[in-house]
Design a protein around this motif. Structure first.
Motif, short mmCIF file in Angstrom:
data_model
loop_
_atom_site.label_atom_id
_atom_site.label_comp_id
_atom_site.label_asym_id
_atom_site.label_seq_id
_atom_site.Cartn_x
_atom_site.Cartn_y
_atom_site.Cartn_z
N LEU C 136 6.13 0.41 5.31
CA LEU C 136 4.49 -0.22 4.87
C LEU C 136 4.42 -1.72 5.24
N GLY C 137 5.54 -2.17 5.00
CA GLY C 137 5.48 -3.95 5.19
C GLY C 137 4.74 -4.60 3.87
N PHE C 138 4.47 -5.78 4.16
CA PHE C 138 4.18 -6.74 3.04
C PHE C 138 3.01 -7.49 2.98
N VAL C 139 2.40 -7.77 2.10
CA VAL C 139 1.15 -8.76 2.21
C VAL C 139 1.33 -10.12 1.42
N GLU C 140 0.63 -11.28 1.65
CA GLU C 140 0.88 -12.27 0.75
C GLU C 140 -0.62 -12.65 0.14
N ILE C 141 -0.41 -12.72 -1.29
CA ILE C 141 -1.36 -13.05 -1.95
C ILE C 141 -1.29 -14.20 -3.13
N LEU C 142 -1.86 -15.00 -2.91
CA LEU C 142 -1.84 -16.21 -3.91
C LEU C 142 -0.32 -16.77 -3.69
N GLY C 143 -0.06 -16.88 -2.39
CA GLY C 143 1.38 -17.36 -2.43
C GLY C 143 2.47 -16.27 -2.81
N MET C 144 2.54 -15.33 -3.09
CA MET C 144 3.02 -14.30 -3.46
C MET C 144 3.36 -13.11 -2.82
N THR C 145 4.42 -12.77 -2.10
CA THR C 145 4.70 -11.61 -1.33
C THR C 145 4.78 -10.30 -2.32
N TYR C 146 4.06 -9.26 -1.82
CA TYR C 146 4.11 -8.00 -2.58
C TYR C 146 4.23 -7.00 -1.20
N ASP C 147 4.90 -5.67 -1.54
CA ASP C 147 5.09 -4.73 -0.46
C ASP C 147 3.91 -3.84 -0.88
N TYR C 148 3.48 -3.29 0.31
CA TYR C 148 2.34 -2.11 0.02
C TYR C 148 3.00 -0.86 -0.52
N TYR C 149 4.30 -0.59 -0.49
CA TYR C 149 4.65 0.65 -1.26
C TYR C 149 4.67 0.49 -2.61
N ASN C 150 5.25 -0.50 -3.25
CA ASN C 150 4.98 -0.87 -4.68
C ASN C 150 3.63 -0.93 -5.01
N LEU C 151 2.67 -1.68 -4.16
CA LEU C 151 1.39 -1.74 -4.73
C LEU C 151 0.74 -0.36 -4.80
N SER C 152 1.13 0.72 -3.92
CA SER C 152 0.32 1.73 -3.79
C SER C 152 0.82 2.69 -4.91
N LEU C 153 1.91 2.28 -5.86
CA LEU C 153 2.08 2.85 -7.00
C LEU C 153 1.07 2.74 -8.10
N ILE C 154 0.54 1.73 -7.79
CA ILE C 154 -0.82 1.60 -8.86
C ILE C 154 -1.72 2.37 -8.48
N VAL C 155 -1.94 2.76 -7.07
CA VAL C 155 -3.04 3.85 -6.72
C VAL C 155 -2.51 5.11 -7.23
N LEU C 156 -1.22 5.21 -7.00
CA LEU C 156 -0.98 6.81 -7.29
C LEU C 156 -1.04 6.96 -8.98
N ALA C 157 -0.77 6.05 -9.61
CA ALA C 157 -1.01 6.15 -11.03
C ALA C 157 -2.49 6.42 -11.31
N LEU C 158 -3.41 5.67 -10.79
CA LEU C 158 -4.75 5.92 -11.06
C LEU C 158 -5.23 7.23 -10.62
N ILE C 159 -4.97 7.72 -9.54
CA ILE C 159 -5.14 9.05 -8.97
C ILE C 159 -4.61 10.12 -9.90
N ILE C 160 -3.23 10.05 -10.41
CA ILE C 160 -2.98 11.06 -11.32
C ILE C 160 -3.67 11.15 -12.53
N SER C 161 -4.05 9.84 -13.32
CA SER C 161 -4.83 9.70 -14.39
C SER C 161 -6.26 10.40 -14.08
N LEU C 162 -6.88 10.01 -13.09
CA LEU C 162 -8.11 10.71 -12.59
C LEU C 162 -8.18 11.99 -12.43
N ALA C 163 -7.22 12.52 -11.80
CA ALA C 163 -7.16 13.94 -11.59
C ALA C 163 -6.97 14.64 -12.88
#
Lengths: 316, 441, 299
Positions: C136-163
């Protein structure tokens, strides 16, 4: 009088054990020593359990006292009596302090709060270099009122010392359980509100039990520290240690003050052979045994022994 | 009514005694030599240490029994006796291990111990080994406390490799000569004794050897087996220092590398990984290129790639043929301890007119002696001849596509006397006092 | 300063999402069945193992990269349904109505046994399944690198709680479930098939447990003992959030995540205590947890 029955039985068993200790192999004596330590903690759990409370964090008092022994020992205190009594008393004191908090809680909240405290102790021990961090501390062999045995005599003396302590604990708990305060136990479990109407403070009853229980676990930890000669956070304070104590308590049953010790012996033997005969299998064996007990002998080993005796007595 | 109590007590006691009685029956008869070999067979330490250690032990012991080990160990058995190894689990904490140690001696009557991965276990069993008067060779565990603090006058306990201070010191030498222009170093180490000691030794050694490179006080201390390092990686990315020291091993190291790779961590920071040798072959092409990789001595990748003595060639071939993977540092270290035992028993037997030697004679034979391990020479030259001194090697890792294996380059070798404190001096005092008496040339 | 705050918040959110994903299965089961399920650690481990095992085969055959994501969900469902039925029908069914401590201990025993079974099936060598995280690669936000996979965990947590929220409050099954939570006996008398509800909930809980393992597997080395570590974390979240409350677990997880991230950045030495300290503080001041569902005291 049934009061005497347990005390007589326990006394005979202790005397037999004291004689036997001179004839058994060292490793068997070691199992006996470990069983005394674990059994004391399980006895502490029994005191609480009769009120319907189970602590998932008794490693807190066990570990606290074991480290007490180690630290006192490093300060030069060598006498087993001083080491054990001071450390166990310190555990009792800790239980008294924490008791003001935990006495308000019941059921699973109680269990988890105690666990949280024990994990904090684990964190502190694993972190503090003065306490050897995760490596722990070792303990120089103790002396007994000036007597400093070596080699096999040291272990035999320690075994006799342990028996003496354990005997005292069993008598004390038996007398306590027979007292009015002790008998309040079951009443609290059955219906707290009625107990309050009778004019007793439930919180007070639980607090006292918690202190006794912490004290007993403290004795257990102190005996363990002397028997093994080593303390470390993983064996002494991690939540899995607390889990083992509950394991022993369930294995034993709450029927009698001697039950926890019989349960502890059974537990140590299972563990001993599981470890020896199946390096990869010991978890499976321990888990399987515990499951079998819960499913088929829910009241523990004590109930089985009792049934054996009753069958023979049945005719009378 | 009283009879019931009596009977109850009797049933209880009888049950206990019967179980004991049954158990007593199966103690092992002693007609050959039995070595107890503790290592991690369950839990997180198993893949990185336990299994390679077990494999190395099985391999060397079978070969010893058949007389297949190259010279000078090409005789059958140990002083004529066939060897049986009891390999058992080292997990569960120090107190549990003391009990296991007792069982192996008192019940199974083993002749000696060789092994132990964890510093915690070594710290715990040292006293009981002396108490039970049982010869014990520590193969791997690192803590210098064993002979500096716990057992200053050892008799039955030996360690057949340099202790962990040598790792930190040799790494600092390597950094001083290869990365002299770096602006500073920080660290990420597991929050337990091994991580704390590793950082302390490296940090102290750097202050002596490369005082211009400043150490950070905000190193990261995640819990062991934490598995998730997102925030730690952010903190490292933000830290101003060029170099990052880590003593991570096994699963934690692998997890950290996967998570770090996904965020480009290893391109931005120069990593110094003191035990990465335990994971190198498994990671293969996922091993970050350019990290400084350690194997706690010239073991594992350093031996496999760089040493071509008949001994290492034989060991490597036999291991790869049998287990389908390259031997790593614990395989070498465990085999080294067993060879130490063979050396000591045979030297003692020779002095004893060919008869089976007593433990005291074996101890006398090993104290202060020099023997050949699989990959390096072991000089028992510290702590009254009980602490081994072995050489060290450091280099930079990369993946060789043609070989299909990770390799090391830019390798520097360090002599044991250069990186171990001199005899009679404890590590921290030596490091703080400017490492006087080190012989480096 | 802005960057530091942003980093702490993002790190905290990611770690919090991880905690939530790891704990939500245990929370659901506790909320409905009042069973503090230690076997949860095994579901996590088996989910991770199966995903990593299948993933290993998949990528060895150089099949398309996205397959890894299918495998994550597939492994979760297979493990969840299998163990859900096995543990609920084989073990818990016999223990309903018994002392809740006994039930905890039974699940502890089953956990130990399953650890042994896991060693038997998978052996001690670690399994790697890093491809989904790496691709999935990574992205730079405000000078800090984050990878999409770990960011997607936020989305997964949201989806689970909404569901779960949608399921509980907007579907007929959810209403039945709430009725059972509120009063099991009355529901039964009203004709609710409590047995089916319990089994269904348990399978949901085990599947979520297995999903957490499968979803975390790409970021870790899958090896023996990974189950033990998550049990305490999940315990802590269940306690902090309020014993079965889903929103409580979500907010509690994020709270722990953010405090922990702040500790890592500013006081790294304190990292180890954060979660237990929060747990103890919550227990002392709000023993029923941050968001405990209201309980009727029966006399």
């Amino acid at each position: 009088m049934s009061f005497d029955r347990t005390i007589i039985g326990v006394t005979i068993a202790v005397v037999l054990m004291a004689c036997a200790t001179f004839f058994i192999p060292d490793w068997v004596r070691q199992i006996g020593l470990l069983s005394m330590a674990i059994g004391s903690v399980a006895l502490g759990l029994l005191v609480l359990w009769r009120t319907g409370l189970i602590s998932f964090g008794h490693a807190l008092f066990y570990g606290f006292s074991a480290y007490g022994v180690a630290l006192l020992n490093h300060l030069g205190v060598r006498d087993a009596f001083v080491l054990v009594i001071v450390s166990a008393a310190a555990s009792g004191l800790l239980a008294w302090g924490l008791g003001f908090l935990v006495r308000r809680y019941r059921a699973i909240f109680f269990a988890l709060l105690t666990m949280a405290f024990s994990m904090i102790l684990y964190g502190v021990l694993a972190k503090t270099e003065r306490f050897g961090s995760t490596d722990g501390l070792n303990i120089h062999p103790p002396t007994f009122l000036g007597y400093a045995p070596v080699d096999q005599a040291a272990q035999i003396t320690l075994f006799l010392f342990g028996l003496l302590v354990v005997y005292g604990l069993m008598l004390g708990v038996q007398i306590y359980l027979r007292s009015v305060l002790g008998q309040m136990t079951t009443a609290v479990r059955e219906n707290e509100i009625r107990v309050e109407y009778l004019g007793y403070s439930v919180e007070h009853v639980i607090h006292i039990k918690y202190v006794i229980s912490g004290l007993l676990a403290g004795f257990g930890g102190a005996i363990m520290a002397l028997a093994v000669g080593q303390v470390d956070p993983e064996s002494m304070a991690y939540w899995t240690a607390s889990g083992e104590f509950v394991f022993v308590a369930i294995l034993a049953g709450t029927g009698n003050v001697a039950a926890p010790f019989i349960g502890a012996v059974a537990f140590e033997i299972i563990r001993h052979f599981a470890w020896e005969h199946g390096a990869n299998l010991w978890q499976l064996i321990m888990g399987g045994t515990l499951l079998a007990i819960i499913m088929f002998v829910p009241d523990g080993i004590w109930s089985v022994l009792q049934r054996l005796v009753r069958k023979k007595d049945g005719v009378k | 009514m009283k009879h019931r109590a009596l009977r109850l007590a009797a049933v209880g006691v009888a049950a206990v005694l019967t179980t004991f009685g049954v158990a007593v029956g199966n103690a092992v008869a002693k007609d050959k030599m039995v070595i107890a070999v503790p290592t991690f067979l369950t839990g997180g330490g198993a893949p990185a240490f336990g299994i390679p250690a077990r494999n190395g032990t099985e391999l060397i012991i079978q070969a010893i029994n058949k007389g297949q080990v190259p010279a000078p160990y090409n005789t059958k058995g140990i002083a004529g006796a066939q060897v049986e190894a009891i390999i058992y689990d080292e997990s569960g904490g120090g107190a549990k291990q003391v009990t296991e140690y007792r069982n192996k001696v008192q019940k199974l009557g083993v002749d000696m111990f060789a092994g132990f991965v964890s510093s915690g276990t070594c710290a715990a069993v040292t006293a009981v080994a002396e108490e039970l008067k049982t010869l014990t060779l520590y193969s791997t565990c690192g803590t210098p406390r064993v002979f500096e603090e716990l057992d200053k006058n050892p008799k039955y306990v030996f360690r057949t490799m340099s202790h962990a201070t040598a790792d930190g010191v040799s790494l600092a030498h390597y950094v001083a000569s290869k990365y002299g222009s770096a602006n500073g170093y920080t660290g990420i180490n597991q929050n337990y004794a091994w991580g704390q000691d590793s950082w302390r030794d490296f940090d102290l050694a750097m202050k002596v050897l490369a005082p211009k490179i400043k150490g950070s006080t905000k190193g990261q201390w995640p819990k062991i087996f934490a598995g998730r390092y997102g925030a730690e990686i952010s903190a490292l990315l933000k830290s101003p220092e060029d170099l990052v020291h880590t003593s991570f091993w096994g699963g934690d190291l692998e997890a950290f590398i996967f998570q770090g790779l996904a965020r480009g961590l290893f391109k931005k920071k120069q990593f110094l990984m003191s035990v990465a040798g335990t994971a190198a072959y498994r990671l293969g092409k996922k091993l970050p290129t350019g990290i400084v990789l350690g194997s706690r001595g010239p073991y594992g990748i350093y031996a496999n790639q760089l040493i071509d003595t008949p001994m290492v060639k034989w060991f490597n071939n036999a291991y790869v043929n049998r287990y389908g993977t390259q031997p790593t540092q614990p395989s070498y270290q465990y085999a080294q301890a067993i060879l130490g035992a063979k050396f000591a028993y045979e030297k003692a037997a020779a002095a004893n007119g060919g008869k089976w030697p007593s433990t005291d004679q074996v101890i006398a034979a090993l104290e202060g002696a020099t023997f050949q391990g699989v990959a390096t020479e072991v000089r028992m030259a510290r702590s009254n001849g009980h602490q081994g001194v072995t050489d060290h090697a450091w280099g930079v890792a990369s993946f060789d596509k043609e070989l299909g294996l990770p390799v090391v380059s830019d390798v520097m070798h360090f002599k044991g006397d250069c990186i171990m404190p001199p005899d009679g001096m404890d590590s921290v005092t030596w490091l703080k006092g400017g490492m006087k008496g080190a012989k480096c040339d | 300063m802005v960057q530091l705050l942003f980093t702490i918040l993002t790190d905290g959110l990611i770690y919090g999402s991880y905690l939530f994903i790891v704990a939500v299965g245990m929370t659901v089961i506790f909320g409905v069945q009042r069973v503090l399920n230690v076997t949860h650690g095994s579901f996590y481990a088996f989910g991770a193992y199966l995903a990593a095992y299948l993933g290993g085969i998949w990528y060895d055959h150089e099949l398309p990269d996205f397959g890894g994501f299918v495998i994550i969900f597939l492994a979760a469902i297979v493990v969840g349904v299998f163990f859900g039925i096995l543990i609920e029908r084989g073990l818990l069914k016999h223990l309903y109505g018994k002392d809740e401590h006994i039930v905890v201990l039974a699940t502890f025993a089953a956990f130990l046994a399953l650890e042994g079974v896991g060693l038997f099936i998978w052996g001690t060598d670690p399994y790697f399944f890093y491809q989904p995280q790496a691709m999935l690669g990574f992205v730079e936000i405000l000078g800090m690198t984050y990878d999409y996979y770990n960011l997607s965990l936020i989305v997964l947590a949201l989806i689970i709680s909404l569901a779960i929220w949608y399921f509980l409050s907007r579907t007929i099954w959810g209403r039945l479930l709430r009725a059972v939570i509120f009063d099991r006996e009355i529901s039964q008398a009203m004709g609710v098939n409590v047995t089916a509800v319990f089994l269904g909930t348990f399978i949901l809980g085990t599947t979520l447990g297995a999903l957490s393992g499968a979803a975390i597997a790409p970021t870790i080395s899958v090896l023996p003992g990974i189950g033990v570590e998550v049990i305490v974390l999940a315990f802590a979240v269940v306690v902090i959030g309020g014993m079965g409350s889903i929103p409580g677990a979500l907010i509690g997880s994020i709270l722990v995540g953010v405090v922990r991230a702040a500790a890592v950045h500013e006081f790294p030495q304190a990292e180890m205590f954060v979660i237990y300290a929060i747990m103890a503080i919550v227990l002392v001041f709000r023993p029923e947890g941050l968001f405990a569902p209201p309980a009727v005291r029966k006399i």
